[in-house]
Write a protein that holds these residues in place. Sequence first.
Motif, PDB file in Angstrom:
ATOM      1  N   LEU A  39       0.833  -1.199   0.000  1.00 51.75           N
ATOM      2  CA  LEU A  39       0.000   0.000   0.000  1.00 51.75           C
ATOM      3  C   LEU A  39       0.866   1.247   0.000  1.00 51.75           C
ATOM      4  O   LEU A  39       0.578   2.215  -0.720  1.00 51.75           O
ATOM      5  CB  LEU A  39      -0.920  -0.002   1.224  1.00 51.75           C
ATOM      6  N   GLN A  40       1.956   1.248   0.768  1.00 59.17           N
ATOM      7  CA  GLN A  40       2.817   2.425   0.810  1.00 59.17           C
ATOM      8  C   GLN A  40       3.452   2.699  -0.548  1.00 59.17           C
ATOM      9  O   GLN A  40       3.574   3.856  -0.967  1.00 59.17           O
ATOM     10  CB  GLN A  40       3.891   2.275   1.881  1.00 59.17           C
ATOM     11  N   THR A  41       3.835   1.650  -1.251  1.00 62.56           N
ATOM     12  CA  THR A  41       4.371   1.822  -2.605  1.00 62.56           C
ATOM     13  C   THR A  41       3.339   2.485  -3.507  1.00 62.56           C
ATOM     14  O   THR A  41       3.657   3.417  -4.266  1.00 62.56           O
ATOM     15  CB  THR A  41       4.798   0.469  -3.188  1.00 62.56           C
ATOM     16  N   GLN A  42       2.094   2.030  -3.421  1.00 64.88           N
ATOM     17  CA  GLN A  42       1.017   2.630  -4.215  1.00 64.88           C
ATOM     18  C   GLN A  42       0.811   4.091  -3.833  1.00 64.88           C
ATOM     19  O   GLN A  42       0.611   4.957  -4.705  1.00 64.88           O
ATOM     20  CB  GLN A  42      -0.278   1.842  -4.015  1.00 64.88           C
ATOM     21  N   GLN A  43       0.868   4.379  -2.534  1.00 64.51           N
ATOM     22  CA  GLN A  43       0.692   5.757  -2.071  1.00 64.51           C
ATOM     23  C   GLN A  43       1.800   6.663  -2.607  1.00 64.51           C
ATOM     24  O   GLN A  43       1.542   7.786  -3.058  1.00 64.51           O
ATOM     25  CB  GLN A  43       0.681   5.787  -0.536  1.00 64.51           C
ATOM     26  N   LEU A  44       3.035   6.163  -2.581  1.00 61.55           N
ATOM     27  CA  LEU A  44       4.146   6.964  -3.070  1.00 61.55           C
ATOM     28  C   LEU A  44       4.013   7.214  -4.567  1.00 61.55           C
ATOM     29  O   LEU A  44       4.203   8.339  -5.047  1.00 61.55           O
ATOM     30  CB  LEU A  44       5.477   6.270  -2.735  1.00 61.55           C
ATOM     31  N   GLU A  45       3.658   6.174  -5.315  1.00 60.77           N
ATOM     32  CA  GLU A  45       3.502   6.334  -6.760  1.00 60.77           C
ATOM     33  C   GLU A  45       2.354   7.281  -7.092  1.00 60.77           C
ATOM     34  O   GLU A  45       2.430   8.041  -8.065  1.00 60.77           O
ATOM     35  CB  GLU A  45       3.305   4.969  -7.406  1.00 60.77           C
ATOM     36  N   SER A  46       1.308   7.276  -6.275  1.00 61.85           N
ATOM     37  CA  SER A  46       0.206   8.228  -6.476  1.00 61.85           C
ATOM     38  C   SER A  46       0.685   9.658  -6.281  1.00 61.85           C
ATOM     39  O   SER A  46       0.289  10.571  -7.019  1.00 61.85           O
ATOM     40  CB  SER A  46      -0.946   7.922  -5.511  1.00 61.85           C
ATOM     41  N   MET A  47       1.543   9.865  -5.290  1.00 59.81           N
ATOM     42  CA  MET A  47       2.050  11.208  -5.049  1.00 59.81           C
ATOM     43  C   MET A  47       2.974  11.665  -6.165  1.00 59.81           C
ATOM     44  O   MET A  47       3.018  12.852  -6.504  1.00 59.81           O
ATOM     45  CB  MET A  47       2.741  11.268  -3.686  1.00 59.81           C
ATOM     46  N   ILE A  48       3.716  10.725  -6.758  1.00 54.84           N
ATOM     47  CA  ILE A  48       4.524  11.076  -7.930  1.00 54.84           C
ATOM     48  C   ILE A  48       3.606  11.544  -9.059  1.00 54.84           C
ATOM     49  O   ILE A  48       3.866  12.560  -9.720  1.00 54.84           O
ATOM     50  CB  ILE A  48       5.369   9.870  -8.389  1.00 54.84           C
ATOM     51  N   ALA A  49       2.511  10.816  -9.267  1.00 58.31           N
ATOM     52  CA  ALA A  49       1.559  11.179 -10.322  1.00 58.31           C
ATOM     53  C   ALA A  49       0.908  12.525 -10.051  1.00 58.31           C
ATOM     54  O   ALA A  49       0.575  13.267 -10.981  1.00 58.31           O
ATOM     55  CB  ALA A  49       0.493  10.086 -10.445  1.00 58.31           C
ATOM     56  N   GLU A  50       0.740  12.858  -8.765  1.00 57.47           N
ATOM     57  CA  GLU A  50       0.146  14.144  -8.387  1.00 57.47           C
ATOM     58  C   GLU A  50       1.170  15.276  -8.456  1.00 57.47           C
ATOM     59  O   GLU A  50       0.833  16.435  -8.211  1.00 57.47           O
ATOM     60  CB  GLU A  50      -0.431  14.051  -6.975  1.00 57.47           C
ATOM     61  N   ASP A  51       2.421  14.922  -8.769  1.00 61.84           N
ATOM     62  CA  ASP A  51       3.485  15.905  -8.993  1.00 61.84           C
ATOM     63  C   ASP A  51       3.777  16.731  -7.743  1.00 61.84           C
ATOM     64  O   ASP A  51       3.888  17.961  -7.801  1.00 61.84           O
ATOM     65  CB  ASP A  51       3.128  16.821 -10.163  1.00 61.84           C
ATOM     66  N   VAL A  52       3.924  16.042  -6.598  1.00 62.25           N
ATOM     67  CA  VAL A  52       4.382  16.750  -5.400  1.00 62.25           C
ATOM     68  C   VAL A  52       5.806  17.235  -5.640  1.00 62.25           C
ATOM     69  O   VAL A  52       6.517  16.750  -6.524  1.00 62.25           O
ATOM     70  CB  VAL A  52       4.314  15.849  -4.151  1.00 62.25           C
ATOM     71  N   ASP A  53       6.233  18.212  -4.844  1.00 63.45           N
ATOM     72  CA  ASP A  53       7.563  18.798  -5.039  1.00 63.45           C
ATOM     73  C   ASP A  53       8.662  18.041  -4.301  1.00 63.45           C
ATOM     74  O   ASP A  53       9.825  18.081  -4.698  1.00 63.45           O
ATOM     75  CB  ASP A  53       7.551  20.251  -4.570  1.00 63.45           C
ATOM     76  N   VAL A  54       8.313  17.377  -3.216  1.00 64.72           N
ATOM     77  CA  VAL A  54       9.289  16.662  -2.400  1.00 64.72           C
ATOM     78  C   VAL A  54       8.537  15.639  -1.566  1.00 64.72           C
ATOM     79  O   VAL A  54       7.335  15.804  -1.298  1.00 64.72           O
ATOM     80  CB  VAL A  54      10.080  17.651  -1.504  1.00 64.72           C
ATOM     81  N   LEU A  55       9.225  14.573  -1.169  1.00 61.96           N
ATOM     82  CA  LEU A  55       8.603  13.509  -0.379  1.00 61.96           C
ATOM     83  C   LEU A  55       9.348  13.313   0.936  1.00 61.96           C
ATOM     84  O   LEU A  55      10.583  13.344   0.974  1.00 61.96           O
ATOM     85  CB  LEU A  55       8.607  12.190  -1.152  1.00 61.96           C
ATOM     86  N   ILE A  56       8.583  13.096   2.005  1.00 62.60           N
ATOM     87  CA  ILE A  56       9.120  12.644   3.283  1.00 62.60           C
ATOM     88  C   ILE A  56       8.562  11.244   3.499  1.00 62.60           C
ATOM     89  O   ILE A  56       7.344  11.066   3.587  1.00 62.60           O
ATOM     90  CB  ILE A  56       8.710  13.569   4.450  1.00 62.60           C
ATOM     91  N   VAL A  57       9.444  10.245   3.579  1.00 61.68           N
ATOM     92  CA  VAL A  57       9.000   8.851   3.590  1.00 61.68           C
ATOM     93  C   VAL A  57       9.540   8.123   4.820  1.00 61.68           C
ATOM     94  O   VAL A  57      10.756   8.038   5.022  1.00 61.68           O
ATOM     95  CB  VAL A  57       9.473   8.105   2.323  1.00 61.68           C
ATOM     96  N   ASP A  58       8.634   7.620   5.636  1.00 59.18           N
ATOM     97  CA  ASP A  58       8.972   6.723   6.741  1.00 59.18           C
ATOM     98  C   ASP A  58       8.544   5.327   6.303  1.00 59.18           C
ATOM     99  O   ASP A  58       7.357   4.997   6.306  1.00 59.18           O
ATOM    100  CB  ASP A  58       8.239   7.165   8.006  1.00 59.18           C
ATOM    101  N   ALA A  59       9.495   4.514   5.892  1.00 61.29           N
ATOM    102  CA  ALA A  59       9.201   3.283   5.165  1.00 61.29           C
ATOM    103  C   ALA A  59       8.675   2.172   6.061  1.00 61.29           C
ATOM    104  O   ALA A  59       9.205   1.926   7.144  1.00 61.29           O
ATOM    105  CB  ALA A  59      10.456   2.796   4.444  1.00 61.29           C
ATOM    106  N   VAL A  60       7.642   1.481   5.584  1.00 60.09           N
ATOM    107  CA  VAL A  60       7.193   0.245   6.219  1.00 60.09           C
ATOM    108  C   VAL A  60       8.270  -0.817   6.055  1.00 60.09           C
ATOM    109  O   VAL A  60       8.636  -1.518   7.000  1.00 60.09           O
ATOM    110  CB  VAL A  60       5.870  -0.247   5.604  1.00 60.09           C
ATOM    111  N   ASP A  61       8.782  -0.944   4.841  1.00 60.34           N
ATOM    112  CA  ASP A  61       9.804  -1.932   4.504  1.00 60.34           C
ATOM    113  C   ASP A  61      10.887  -1.206   3.715  1.00 60.34           C
ATOM    114  O   ASP A  61      10.639  -0.724   2.601  1.00 60.34           O
ATOM    115  CB  ASP A  61       9.191  -3.064   3.679  1.00 60.34           C
ATOM    116  N   SER A  62      12.079  -1.118   4.297  1.00 58.04           N
ATOM    117  CA  SER A  62      13.137  -0.295   3.703  1.00 58.04           C
ATOM    118  C   SER A  62      13.566  -0.783   2.326  1.00 58.04           C
ATOM    119  O   SER A  62      13.978   0.010   1.475  1.00 58.04           O
ATOM    120  CB  SER A  62      14.348  -0.272   4.628  1.00 58.04           C
ATOM    121  N   LYS A  63      13.480  -2.067   2.086  1.00 64.91           N
ATOM    122  CA  LYS A  63      13.874  -2.619   0.784  1.00 64.91           C
ATOM    123  C   LYS A  63      12.738  -2.509  -0.231  1.00 64.91           C
ATOM    124  O   LYS A  63      12.952  -2.153  -1.388  1.00 64.91           O
ATOM    125  CB  LYS A  63      14.304  -4.078   0.937  1.00 64.91           C
ATOM    126  N   ALA A  64      11.520  -2.817   0.216  1.00 64.22           N
ATOM    127  CA  ALA A  64      10.382  -2.843  -0.707  1.00 64.22           C
ATOM    128  C   ALA A  64      10.084  -1.472  -1.300  1.00 64.22           C
ATOM    129  O   ALA A  64       9.556  -1.372  -2.411  1.00 64.22           O
ATOM    130  CB  ALA A  64       9.149  -3.387   0.009  1.00 64.22           C
TER     131      ALA A  64
END
Length: 371
Positions: free
Chosen positions: A85-110
């Motif tokens: 789900l977090q991967t999907q959320q991040l990709e959605s934010m890329i599509a929404e063209d955010v300027d920067v991301l702050i990410v606290d990862a569920v799974d650091s590798k995934a």
Amino acid sequence: MNALLRRTAVAAAASAMAMSLFGCGTNEEPNVRLSDDIVVGLLLPENQAARYEQFDKPVIEERIALQTNSKGRVRYANAKNDAELQTQQLESMIAEDVDVLIVDAVDSKAIAGAIEKADDAGIPVVAFDRLAEGPIDGYVSFDNEQVGHIQGKSLLKALSGEAGAGSGSGAASGKVVMINGALTDPNAAMFKKGAHTELDSKVEIGVEYDTKDWKPENAKANMQAAIAALGKDAITGVYSANDGMAGGIIDALKAAGVTDLPPVTGQDAELAAVQRIVAGDQYMTVYKQYAPEAEAAAEMAILLARHMSLGAAAHTDIDTPTEKSVPTVRIPVIAVTEDNIKETVVADGLYSVEQICIPKLKAECKQLGLV
């Protein structure tokens, strides 16, 4: 220096560094972005630990507003411990063209593949609290190995009989149970490493578990297995990597009929954990000052969104499994026991005495000088 002064100093230093960079940016960095209309994507990993939505999210939102004259916006998503789900959320934010991301990862590798996509889209990423793999641009966290050292040292102190009430009567002759965090969280490995450095060769570790998703119910099941394997009377101390799990561990001990609880460690200074310390059920927690960490992450994010260097804003740098020399801010941590509740979480305004000293704890609070 008390906790409040430490927090104020860290926050002031971070703000000063950020404002210094803003002030010189137009002269030295011709591509700097001056607009305050900045959109920050904030992705937090779960909502079981109280800290993420109670402390981290509002502090980051407040700091973003302060740094952008209230024009900056935060788009927020919580993954509820679901890496996919977090991967999907991040990709959605890329599509929404955010300027920067702050990410606290569920799974650091995934999360690495999604961070790679952000990099391809020209969106910088700040790894927050947990070190994520992939092309991150900055990292803000606590000194996580030091957390484990503090937990291990505190447990040894309790086992030596130096710690007073709530420390149990165990000594090194018994067995210690270690209940670590999730294998998917790189911080858990650092906590474990620090704790082992302190405990190995000084106590006998009877059994050790890694806890799926950091869930209290999974920690409770692990503790039940430890009791079955070792016998409840053989357990003289429990290393718990955080407070939520400590609650599950203590429930398992009580359900097994243990009345003289062994010392149990924790982390995060959750209100329920502080109350368990007052009650004598939990020995200690690690107080991580969330405000300076969240403020530093927000300030890093704004600098990156403005196309500015993190050089002066970072205390040090770190090598990740995929990147070299990532600018890094590390926030110090503090051990909290019954002896310094007033000087730490109360003095900092994290909790009031009224919040801690609920009616059933009035006598204990009075004994500790809290009321």
